[in-house]
Scaffold this active site. Structure first.
Site, PDB file in Angstrom:
ATOM      1  CG  HIS A 129       3.824  -5.465  28.409  1.00 49.06           C
ATOM      2  ND1 HIS A 129       2.506  -5.649  29.068  1.00 49.06           N
ATOM      3  CD2 HIS A 129       3.850  -4.305  27.677  1.00 49.06           C
ATOM      4  CE1 HIS A 129       1.709  -4.433  28.708  1.00 49.06           C
ATOM      5  NE2 HIS A 129       2.501  -3.801  27.703  1.00 49.06           N
ATOM      6  CG  ASP A 207       4.569 -11.201  25.552  1.00 49.90           C
ATOM      7  OD1 ASP A 207       4.353 -10.953  24.531  1.00 49.90           O
ATOM      8  OD2 ASP A 207       4.505 -10.239  26.715  1.00 49.90           O
ATOM      9  CD  GLN A 210       6.200  -4.784  21.224  1.00 48.00           C
ATOM     10  OE1 GLN A 210       6.432  -4.599  19.900  1.00 48.00           O
ATOM     11  NE2 GLN A 210       5.447  -3.947  21.645  1.00 48.00           N
ATOM     12  CE  LYS A 233       1.660  -5.002  21.436  1.00 47.33           C
ATOM     13  NZ  LYS A 233       1.647  -3.437  21.644  1.00 47.33           N
ATOM     14  CB  CYS A 372       3.176  -1.671  30.247  1.00 49.77           C
ATOM     15  SG  CYS A 372       1.872  -0.691  30.037  1.00 49.77           S
TER      16      CYS A 372
HETATM   17  N1  C6P Z   1       2.724  -3.153  24.660  1.00 53.67           N
HETATM   18  C1  C6P Z   1       3.353  -0.855  24.102  1.00 53.67           C
HETATM   19  O1  C6P Z   1       3.267   0.197  23.840  1.00 53.67           O
HETATM   20  P1  C6P Z   1      -2.031  -6.442  24.337  1.00 53.67           P
HETATM   21  O2  C6P Z   1      -2.540  -5.072  25.003  1.00 53.67           O
HETATM   22  O3  C6P Z   1      -2.833  -7.483  24.985  1.00 53.67           O
HETATM   23  O4  C6P Z   1      -2.414  -6.459  22.972  1.00 53.67           O
HETATM   24  O5  C6P Z   1      -0.665  -6.451  24.424  1.00 53.67           O
HETATM   25  C2  C6P Z   1       0.074  -6.462  25.761  1.00 53.67           C
HETATM   26  C3  C6P Z   1       1.436  -6.453  25.412  1.00 53.67           C
HETATM   27  C4  C6P Z   1       2.238  -7.909  26.057  1.00 53.67           C
HETATM   28  N2  C6P Z   1       3.475  -8.015  25.751  1.00 53.67           N
HETATM   29  C5  C6P Z   1       4.160  -7.121  25.044  1.00 53.67           C
HETATM   30  C6  C6P Z   1       5.670  -7.317  25.211  1.00 53.67           C
HETATM   31  C7  C6P Z   1       3.817  -5.983  24.607  1.00 53.67           C
HETATM   32  O6  C6P Z   1       4.615  -4.896  24.238  1.00 53.67           O
HETATM   33  C8  C6P Z   1       2.451  -5.618  24.800  1.00 53.67           C
HETATM   34  C9  C6P Z   1       1.768  -4.214  24.533  1.00 53.67           C
HETATM   35  C10 C6P Z   1       2.347  -1.992  24.133  1.00 53.67           C
HETATM   36  O7  C6P Z   1       4.546  -1.453  24.425  1.00 53.67           O
HETATM   37  C11 C6P Z   1       1.221  -1.240  24.803  1.00 53.67           C
HETATM   38  S1  C6P Z   1       1.718  -1.076  26.652  1.00 53.67           S
END
Ligand code: C6P
Length: 414
Positions: A129, A207, A210, A233, A372
């Site tokens: 991401h 990270d 997910q 999430k 992203c």
């Molecule tokens: N992915 C998706 O639809 P935040 O926005 O900080 O809570 O998470 C960012 C982020 C970081 N790493 C991974 C692997 C992610 O999937 C995400 C967020 C969402 O896939 C929004 S783009």
């Protein structure tokens, strides 16, 4: 000998916890297949938050009156819940952030700016991401370090044979890896990569945005130095998450945000920093959000992360069996045994946004776009995909609705 049965998830019971499923459109609730973007909230979190705001709300760490004590207990209690959720050694190592993105930026800046320079290598992956890609790329550029990535094969799995080539590029100092890909669902061999980082003398960052909602996490077993996650999430509130880091590293790092609460002493001449975790929590904290994060953890624990993972594996296998029935569909991603409940696909030449819009009219909610992950899209020569993602409230009937909806899209636009 007694055999311990793994607890099964009772999806019908789980669904009664989610008020969004009470709304019917043409007699049917939403088929919400976009939990990788953000998860829906159970009433245990919604009602618990309302109660907290009504009866336990004040600023934390400041007041000496009953409401402030309740709020502080709620906030610090949530920190302990996050610690236990991640099996971290100490709650001092758990820092509340705005989410995964802020946790990554915190380490990339606060660790990277003081520890990287020319000749050093920062390693990420082509699956990442942008949150776990752009901050490292930027800080590498700022410090003169080299930024590089581990490539992926045609199934979207990391090519670990490339690690020797990468190690020869310079001194590997930081390895930033996603546990599970948001675009393809690939589950990465995190322990192997953190071990490799240690061999190189590098720090490792995971990270877990997910992963944390879908499987039990143990930062000590993973062998990483830092790990970040987002509450939204995993059925919790938005704008709160956590960064876990080894105390020895966090103590040596400069702060990331400066202001109230993170100081020990301020004079005109100089300021000294507070202890962990306050040093990294400047300003008024996300008090109720963190409390709600704790409620979401309670909720997931009561159901069981193993049961959730197993439920999603069943759904994934069902989806991978049914989706090929749709004419013209192309599916992306690794085999189910190395994949979470995420299914990416395209429908011939039909633009993913059009697919998602037609499905939306049918009450089927999926995401379309680059998710992203532009470097990953370009690896597959794609601009965008459709993505359906599952969670503890997802049913096989909802996957049937997705398949029916895709047949409809083909009839209308194919
Ligand atoms: N992915 C998706 O639809 P935040 O926005 O900080 O809570 O998470 C960012 C982020 C970081 N790493 C991974 C692997 C992610 O999937 C995400 C967020 C969402 O896939 C929004 S783009």
């Amino acid at each position: 000998m007694a055999v311990t049965a793994r607890p099964e998830l009772d999806v019908a019971a789980v669904r009664t916890d989610f008020p969004f499923l009470e709304e019917l459109v043409d007699g049917l609730p939403f088929a919400y297949l976009d939990s990788a973007a953000s998860a829906q909230k159970p009433r245990q979190v919604i009602d618990g938050l309302a109660h907290f705001y009504a009866h336990s709300y004040a600023n934390v760490h400041r007041g000496v009156y009953a409401l402030a004590e309740r709020a502080t207990d709620g906030y610090e209690g949530a920190r302990e819940k996050v610690r236990a959720f991640l099996k971290a050694p100490s709650a001092r190592e758990v820092i509340f952030t705005r989410g995964t993105t802020e946790g990554i930026n915190l380490v990339a800046y606060a660790w990277g700016l003081d520890n990287l320079g020319p000749g050093d290598v920062v390693v990420s992956t082509d699956l990442e991401h942008h949150s776990n890609f752009v901050p490292w790329q930027y800080v590498a550029q700022r410090t003169g370090a080299l930024f590089t990535t581990i490539p992926v094969d045609d199934a979207g799995e990391l090519l670990l044979d490339d690690l020797d080539r990468i190690a020869a590029l310079g001194t590997v100092k930081a390895v930033a890896i996603g546990y599970i890909s948001n675009s393809l669902g690939t589950v990465n061999p995190v322990e192997r990569l953190t071990a490799w980082a240690r061999e190189q003398g590098a720090i490792s960052f995971v990270d877990a945005a997910q992963a944390a909602p879908h499987r039990a996490i143990d930062v000590q077993a993973l062998g990483c130095d830092f790990l970040a996650l987002s509450a939204h999430k995993l059925c919790g509130p938005t704008s709160v998450g956590a960064l876990w880091g080894r105390a020895a590293l966090l103590e040596r790092m400069a702060p990331f945000n400066l202001g109230g609460h993170m100081i020990r002493k301020v004079t005109r001449e100089r300021t000294t920093w507070g202890e962990l975790p306050a040093k990294f929590e400047a300003g008024t904290s996300p008090i109720a959000e963190a409390y709600g994060f704790g409620l979401a953890i309670d909720y997931l624990n009561a159901i069981g992360l193993d049961a959730i993972e197993e439920h999603e594996q069943r759904l994934l296998r069902y989806a991978l069996e049914r989706l090929p029935e749709v004419p013209g569909i192309t599916l992306y991603g690794p085999p189910p045994e190395r994949r979470s409940g995420v299914v990416a696909f395209n429908l011939g030449e039909i633009h993913p946004h059009d697919v998602a819009q037609v499905l939306g009219f049918e009450g089927v909610c999926i995401r379309a776009g680059h998710h992203c992950t532009q470097p990953l899209m370009s690896r597959f020569d794609l601009i965008a995909t459709n993505r359906a993602s599952f969670y503890l409230y997802t049913t096989e009937q909802e996957i049937d609705r997705l398949v029916d909806g895709l047949h409809l899209v083909q009839r209308k636009l194919g």
